[in-house]
Scaffold this motif. Structure first.
Motif, PDB file in Angstrom:
ATOM      1  N   ASP A 124      -1.484   3.639  -5.114  1.00 12.14           N
ATOM      2  CA  ASP A 124      -2.521   2.791  -5.726  1.00 12.14           C
ATOM      3  C   ASP A 124      -2.562   2.928  -7.251  1.00 12.14           C
ATOM      4  N   LYS A 159      -4.983   2.825   5.171  1.00 11.01           N
ATOM      5  CA  LYS A 159      -5.742   4.069   5.375  1.00 11.01           C
ATOM      6  C   LYS A 159      -4.832   5.268   5.654  1.00 11.01           C
ATOM      7  N   ASN A 180      -3.481   6.616   2.136  1.00 11.67           N
ATOM      8  CA  ASN A 180      -4.510   6.920   1.132  1.00 11.67           C
ATOM      9  C   ASN A 180      -4.529   5.927  -0.021  1.00 11.67           C
ATOM     10  N   ASP A 233      -6.351   3.370  -2.196  1.00 11.87           N
ATOM     11  CA  ASP A 233      -7.725   3.039  -2.554  1.00 11.87           C
ATOM     12  C   ASP A 233      -7.810   1.563  -2.975  1.00 11.87           C
ATOM     13  N   THR A 251       0.795  -1.234   0.000  1.00 12.20           N
ATOM     14  CA  THR A 251       0.000   0.000   0.000  1.00 12.20           C
ATOM     15  C   THR A 251       0.834   1.295   0.000  1.00 12.20           C
TER      16      THR A 251
END
Lengths: 219, 116
Positions: A144, A169, A172, A174, A140
């Protein structure tokens, strides 16, 4: 001047050796898994967790490709399995001849051979190594937008693992967007969402490996 | 930059062709490079130019590169889709909602060679 029609694959030699490796794995009923990702996505940690979970039941060995150092193979070998390091001295991918040489040093009394490719989302995708399946890892914090940027890599993936879900999270990331892009590019790929470091979400991936070990055993 | 390794494979194959056909030098080679072969054409040409300086039999050789777009077929309705840009790749048939099979776009081949 002479014109000669060739119609030859440029990587034919690599593919020939890869096919020999595939035959060797099949003959010895070893499931071969090629793990690819960008650097730092968590390949070694994923392999450590996988080996930890599966070593009570299965005989496992690993081949680790890196530009330099013995670090990854040492980490894997610390778990008590055979691990061979390939130093590619600057080459950005493993090719089949490197894997073939490494296999000379491994006992083939195995159920599972994991190949940890060089950290790179581009080059390793072009070189077939003779493994049964390709696992591609994306983490992550990388962002993304990787799937569309590296279509060849995600196209050769049999499974895509989205790693470091525990911090998605905060960076950020997605997840839905990434899952949709993977499905668009490679609808046949299975997606697993994990956090390798925290050992979370790995069960479905381990089950997938076990299914494949059994398929190769019983073929 | 695995294009260095790919360019070296091209040169190795060209050398075999030269030897097998009794040629002294290769003057051109035509390659097919698919959009999802994972090869960047600029980098491949750059690497080939670098190797040329060390291999006299290809010192005047030019590479002609044919770009191959991704084409994929739906196994259900047999419709074929072509993608001009890899950004647009969607490997699902819009009519049948089933995965498409790639039929072109992974090529990495030497098509023909000229020499004397």
């Amino acid at each position: 001047m002479k014109r000669i029609v060739v119609e030859k694959k440029i990587l034919e030699k690599n593919d020939d050796i890869a096919n020999q490796i595939k035959n060797l794995l099949d003959k010895n009923r070893i499931f071969g898994l090629n793990v690819m990702s960008s650097p730092g996505a968590g390949k070694t940690t994923l392999i450590e967790q996988t080996v930890e979970a599966l070593k009570p039941q299965y005989k496992i060995a690993a081949i680790d490709g890196d530009l330099d150092t013995q670090r990854d193979a040492q980490r894997i070998a610390a778990l008590g399995i055979e691990a061979i390091q390939i130093n590619t001295s600057g080459t950005c991918h493993l090719d089949s001849s490197m894997v073939q040489k490494a296999l000379d040093h491994i006992s083939l009394d195995l159920d599972l051979l994991i190949i940890e490719n060089v950290g790179n989302l581009v080059c390793p995708a072009s070189f077939y190594l003779g493994t049964h399946k390709n696992a591609v890892l994306i983490s992550t914090p990388e962002g993304d937008d990787k799937v569309k940027k590296y279509p060849t890599m995600f196209n050769v993936a049999d499974v895509v693992l989205i790693n470091k879900m525990d911090i998605a999270k905060f960076v950020n990331f997605d997840v839905k967007k990434v899952e949709n892009e993977i499905k668009e590019l490679n609808p046949n790929a299975t997606i697993f969402k994990i956090s390798a470091l925290k050992n979370e979400g790995l069960r479905p991936f381990l089950d997938w490996i076990q299914t494949n070990i059994n398929l190769v055993k019983n073929q | 930059m695995h294009e260095g390794a790919i360019a070296q494979s091209v040169v190795d194959i060209l050398r075999d062709i030269k030897d097998q056909n009794g040629l002294l030098s290769i003057t051109s080679a035509t390659l097919k490079v698919g959009a999802v072969s994972g090869v960047m054409i600029d980098a491949l040409e750059f690497a080939f130019e670098a190797i040329k300086k060390e291999e006299s039999f290809i010192k005047d050789a030019t590479l002609n590169i044919i770009n191959v777009n991704v084409k994929a077929r739906c196994n259900i309705c047999n419709k074929i889709y072509e993608f001009d840009n890899t950004d647009d790749l969607i490997m699902i048939c819009p009519d049948c909602q089933m995965p498409l099979t790639i039929i072109n776009g992974k090529e990495l081949e030497i098509v023909d060679v000229e020499g004397g």
